[in-house]
Scaffold this motif. Structure first.
Motif, PDB file in Angstrom:
ATOM      1  N   PHE A  90       0.840  -1.200   0.000  1.00 18.67           N
ATOM      2  CA  PHE A  90       0.000   0.000   0.000  1.00 18.67           C
ATOM      3  C   PHE A  90       0.874   1.247   0.000  1.00 18.67           C
ATOM      4  CE2 PHE A  90      -2.267  -3.370   2.257  1.00 18.67           C
ATOM      5  CZ  PHE A  90      -3.515  -3.357   1.648  1.00 18.67           C
ATOM      6  N   ASP A  91       0.272   2.383  -0.373  1.00 13.99           N
ATOM      7  CA  ASP A  91       0.983   3.649  -0.200  1.00 13.99           C
ATOM      8  C   ASP A  91       0.795   4.123   1.241  1.00 13.99           C
ATOM      9  OD1 ASP A  91      -1.553   4.750  -0.002  1.00 13.99           O
ATOM     10  OD2 ASP A  91      -1.422   5.963  -1.819  1.00 13.99           O
ATOM     11  N   GLY A  92       1.275   5.331   1.521  1.00 16.74           N
ATOM     12  CA  GLY A  92       1.238   5.816   2.902  1.00 16.74           C
ATOM     13  C   GLY A  92      -0.142   6.057   3.455  1.00 16.74           C
ATOM     14  N   LEU A  93      -1.161   6.109   2.570  1.00 11.81           N
ATOM     15  CA  LEU A  93      -2.542   6.327   3.018  1.00 11.81           C
ATOM     16  C   LEU A  93      -3.392   5.066   2.884  1.00 11.81           C
ATOM     17  CD1 LEU A  93      -3.370   9.937   1.807  1.00 11.81           C
ATOM     18  CD2 LEU A  93      -3.098   9.146   4.151  1.00 11.81           C
ATOM     19  N   GLY A  94      -2.728   3.916   2.708  1.00 12.45           N
ATOM     20  CA  GLY A  94      -3.465   2.653   2.690  1.00 12.45           C
ATOM     21  C   GLY A  94      -4.128   2.313   1.378  1.00 12.45           C
ATOM     22  N   ARG A  95      -3.704   2.942   0.265  1.00 18.41           N
ATOM     23  CA  ARG A  95      -4.252   2.635  -1.055  1.00 18.41           C
ATOM     24  C   ARG A  95      -3.358   1.618  -1.753  1.00 18.41           C
ATOM     25  NH1 ARG A  95      -4.876   9.046  -1.901  1.00 18.41           N
ATOM     26  NH2 ARG A  95      -2.638   8.780  -1.697  1.00 18.41           N
ATOM     27  N   PRO A  96      -3.914   0.536  -2.311  1.00 21.91           N
ATOM     28  CA  PRO A  96      -3.085  -0.505  -2.934  1.00 21.91           C
ATOM     29  C   PRO A  96      -2.257   0.047  -4.092  1.00 21.91           C
ATOM     30  CG  PRO A  96      -5.347  -1.276  -2.643  1.00 21.91           C
ATOM     31  CD  PRO A  96      -5.347   0.189  -2.351  1.00 21.91           C
ATOM     32  N   ILE A  97      -0.962  -0.338  -4.150  1.00 15.31           N
ATOM     33  CA  ILE A  97      -0.086   0.109  -5.241  1.00 15.31           C
ATOM     34  C   ILE A  97       0.628  -1.093  -5.869  1.00 15.31           C
ATOM     35  CG2 ILE A  97       0.295   2.467  -4.415  1.00 15.31           C
ATOM     36  CD1 ILE A  97       2.898   1.511  -3.140  1.00 15.31           C
ATOM     37  N   ASP A  98       0.085  -2.298  -5.668  1.00 19.75           N
ATOM     38  CA  ASP A  98       0.733  -3.510  -6.176  1.00 19.75           C
ATOM     39  C   ASP A  98      -0.031  -4.126  -7.349  1.00 19.75           C
ATOM     40  OD1 ASP A  98      -1.495  -4.312  -4.814  1.00 19.75           O
ATOM     41  OD2 ASP A  98      -0.463  -5.687  -3.453  1.00 19.75           O
ATOM     42  N   ASP A  99      -0.907  -3.348  -7.971  1.00 21.71           N
ATOM     43  CA  ASP A  99      -1.724  -3.822  -9.098  1.00 21.71           C
ATOM     44  C   ASP A  99      -2.702  -4.919  -8.698  1.00 21.71           C
ATOM     45  OD1 ASP A  99      -0.445  -2.065 -10.866  1.00 21.71           O
ATOM     46  OD2 ASP A  99       1.172  -3.503 -11.211  1.00 21.71           O
ATOM     47  N   GLY A 100      -2.910  -5.102  -7.410  1.00 21.80           N
ATOM     48  CA  GLY A 100      -3.886  -6.072  -6.929  1.00 21.80           C
ATOM     49  C   GLY A 100      -5.261  -5.437  -6.821  1.00 21.80           C
ATOM     50  N   PRO A 101      -6.269  -6.230  -6.494  1.00 19.95           N
ATOM     51  CA  PRO A 101      -7.634  -5.690  -6.384  1.00 19.95           C
ATOM     52  C   PRO A 101      -7.801  -4.809  -5.150  1.00 19.95           C
ATOM     53  CG  PRO A 101      -7.576  -7.981  -5.664  1.00 19.95           C
ATOM     54  CD  PRO A 101      -6.212  -7.689  -6.212  1.00 19.95           C
ATOM     55  N   GLU A 102      -8.829  -4.001  -5.165  1.00 19.96           N
ATOM     56  CA  GLU A 102      -9.167  -3.201  -3.979  1.00 19.96           C
ATOM     57  C   GLU A 102      -9.546  -4.141  -2.826  1.00 19.96           C
ATOM     58  OE1 GLU A 102      -9.244   0.147  -3.356  1.00 19.96           O
ATOM     59  OE2 GLU A 102      -8.243   0.441  -5.271  1.00 19.96           O
ATOM     60  N   ILE A 103      -9.233  -3.705  -1.609  1.00 18.96           N
ATOM     61  CA  ILE A 103      -9.577  -4.498  -0.431  1.00 18.96           C
ATOM     62  C   ILE A 103     -11.066  -4.326  -0.114  1.00 18.96           C
ATOM     63  CG2 ILE A 103      -9.143  -4.831   2.042  1.00 18.96           C
ATOM     64  CD1 ILE A 103      -6.800  -5.676   0.317  1.00 18.96           C
ATOM     65  N   LEU A 104     -11.774  -5.436   0.047  1.00 19.06           N
ATOM     66  CA  LEU A 104     -13.163  -5.377   0.518  1.00 19.06           C
ATOM     67  C   LEU A 104     -13.130  -5.516   2.035  1.00 19.06           C
ATOM     68  CD1 LEU A 104     -14.837  -7.678  -2.159  1.00 19.06           C
ATOM     69  CD2 LEU A 104     -14.791  -5.164  -2.084  1.00 19.06           C
ATOM     70  N   PRO A 105     -13.275  -4.402   2.757  1.00 18.17           N
ATOM     71  CA  PRO A 105     -13.014  -4.442   4.201  1.00 18.17           C
ATOM     72  C   PRO A 105     -14.106  -5.134   5.013  1.00 18.17           C
ATOM     73  CG  PRO A 105     -13.730  -2.249   3.557  1.00 18.17           C
ATOM     74  CD  PRO A 105     -13.610  -3.051   2.287  1.00 18.17           C
ATOM     75  N   ASP A 106     -13.666  -5.878   6.026  1.00 23.23           N
ATOM     76  CA  ASP A 106     -14.599  -6.400   7.024  1.00 23.23           C
ATOM     77  C   ASP A 106     -15.022  -5.291   7.985  1.00 23.23           C
ATOM     78  OD1 ASP A 106     -14.400  -8.837   5.890  1.00 23.23           O
ATOM     79  OD2 ASP A 106     -13.055  -9.709   7.387  1.00 23.23           O
ATOM     80  N   LYS A 107     -14.089  -4.349   8.192  1.00 16.75           N
ATOM     81  CA  LYS A 107     -14.383  -3.210   9.059  1.00 16.75           C
ATOM     82  C   LYS A 107     -13.442  -2.069   8.691  1.00 16.75           C
ATOM     83  CE  LYS A 107     -13.371  -5.298  13.055  1.00 16.75           C
ATOM     84  NZ  LYS A 107     -13.017  -5.455  14.495  1.00 16.75           N
TER      85      LYS A 107
END
Length: 467
Positions: A90-107
């Motif tokens: 992730f970047d410093g604000l928790g956004r994925p930067i590894d070309d993977g899918p967005e996280i579907l959060p449990d919380k």
């Protein structure tokens, strides 16, 4: 429905002053919509009656005082978490930067966390193996501890941090272990190095990386360690994992804090850093630990570079007050090609006695590290004496210690970047080095351990001499 304001009155650097605001809160998340329909994100730094001072993460270029709209989101910065965050970058604000899918959060969790009630804390006393002899053998890391690495510009602290992240493990059956790695203010090359190291060795599968580059905004750099700690708390206290979190470089974090403080025109403290630097650092370091009734734990290794190699600089000075010891890297050892260049004499783990011994490492651990430490200290004294008086002034015993200090640095402290030593190998290596001394000199080791362990290594030495 979120209320919109078009009452921006002033822009100064990354700061925006908004007036006629109702109910704004400190550290509340804000969105600013530009006339181009681009959206910028910011955070409330200060509230005074109906005025709110906002700092934008992406800067204020293009913000029109008259046409831009401001929305207050009614919450702080949050991180969406689920078991899927393991193995991601992730970047410093928790956004994925590894070309993977967005996280579907449990919380979604507020990155500022919740303070741990001191009464609910459990005492750290279980061993964590880093595979590095100078740490495992002499400055043992314990679950729930915060043990910083004090480095300096040009020293290989990033390689050491990556090696610890790759090799660290908890001993015992069925223990779940993860590493959270947060890098702040690093170059693109350094970020690429960390990602490649984790992927190449397979360590990425049990790790989460948060990478804030030097070109990223200062406000994002301030959020990065809190993002990482929020992920660590989720793994430790929701998924019952033992988590090692590595934060590098805390000096870049403090520089960002100073930059924000200067933008707010706050009265500076020591060396221009804000007067609340100690308090701010404590909100990061004190999020390590164990909680009674919870299986998981958070162990923290902050890495910082001491400006001008100065241990009395505010950053290492205040860090030393809050944490439980320090691992110090030496420029002198680095010049001697000792890697990692850990200076064991001023280094200290205040909790090491709690994490060693029977059932944790080995029964002889405490005695051997005391003896190694004493022998190395005497060897360094002999070397200093030889510089002043010459080697001819040394006794035969002094010469033995003189040679031991060099051997100790070369064989015990120094090890390969991919050399992962078990605690048994580290302890055996200590005995291997100590066998050169007469038994009468090994005063810090109890007779029963001398009788049990020394003959095996003495025999090996006799066979080597005979050959």
């Amino acid at each position: 429905m979120l209320k919109e304001y078009q009452t921006i009155r002033e822009i100064s650097g990354p700061l925006v002053l908004v007036e006629e605001v109702e109910g704004a809160k400190y550290e509340e998340l804000v969105q600013v919509q530009l006339p181009s329909m681009e959206t910028r994100t910011g955070r409330v730094l200060e509230v005074d009656h109906d005025k709110a001072l906002i700092q934008l993460f992406e800067g204020t270029t293009g913000v029109d005082i008259h046409k831009s709209k401001v929305r207050f989101l009614g919450r702080g910065i949050q991180l969406g978490v689920s078991p899927d965050i393991l193995g991601r970058v992730f970047d410093g604000l928790g956004r994925p930067i590894d070309d993977g899918p967005e996280i579907l959060p449990d919380k979604k969790l507020d990155i500022n966390g919740s303070p741990i009630n001191p009464y609910a804390r459990d005492y750290p006393e279980e061993f964590i193996q880093t595979g590095i002899s100078a740490i495992d053998g002499l400055n043992t890391l314990v679950r729930g501890q915060k043990l910083p690495i004090f480095s300096a510009s040009g020293l290989p602290h990033n390689r050491l941090a990556a090696q610890i992240a790759r090799q660290a493990k908890v001993l015992g059956e069925g223990e779940k272990f993860a590493v959270v790695f947060a890098a702040m203010g690093i170059t693109f090359e350094e970020a690429n190095y960390f990602v490649e190291e984790f992927r190449k060795t397979g360590a990425i599968d049990r790790a989460i990386l948060f990478l804030n580059l030097a070109s990223d905004p200062a406000l994002e750099r301030v959020a990065t360690p809190r993002m990482a700690l929020t992920a660590a708390e989720y793994l430790a206290f929701d998924l019952e994992m033992h988590v090692l979190i590595i934060l590098t470089d805390m000096t870049n974090y403090c520089e960002a804090l100073r930059e924000i403080s200067a933008a707010r025109k706050e009265i500076p403290g020591r060396r221009g850093y804000p007067g609340y630097l100690y308090t701010d650092l404590s909100t990061i370091y004190e999020r390590a630990g164990k909680i009674k009734g919870k299986k998981g734990s958070i162990t923290q290794i902050p890495v910082l570079t001491m400006p001008e190699d100065d241990k009395t600089h505010p950053i290492p000075d205040l860090t030393g007050y809050i944490t439980e010891g320090q691992i110090i890297l030496s420029r002198v050892l680095h010049k001697k090609n000792i890697s990692p260049p850990i200076d064991v004499l001023p280094s200290l783990s205040r909790l090491k006695d709690k994490g060693i011994g029977v059932g944790k490492t080995r029964e002889d651990h405490a005695d051997t590290f005391n003896q190694l430490f004493a022998a190395y200290a005497r060897g360094k004294e002999a070397q200093e004496l030889a510089v002043i008086l010459g080697e001819a002034a040394l006794t035969e015993l002094d010469k033995l210690y003189f040679d031991f200090a060099d051997t100790f640095e070369r064989r015990y402290v120094s090890q390969g970047e991919y050399e992962d030593r078990s605690i048994e190998e580290t302890l055996d290596l200590g005995w291997e080095l100590l066998k050169v001394f007469p038994e009468a000199e090994l005063k810090r080791i109890r007779p029963e351990w001398l009788e049990k362990y020394l003959p095996r290594f003495k025999k090996d030495r006799e066979e080597e001499e005979a050959a």
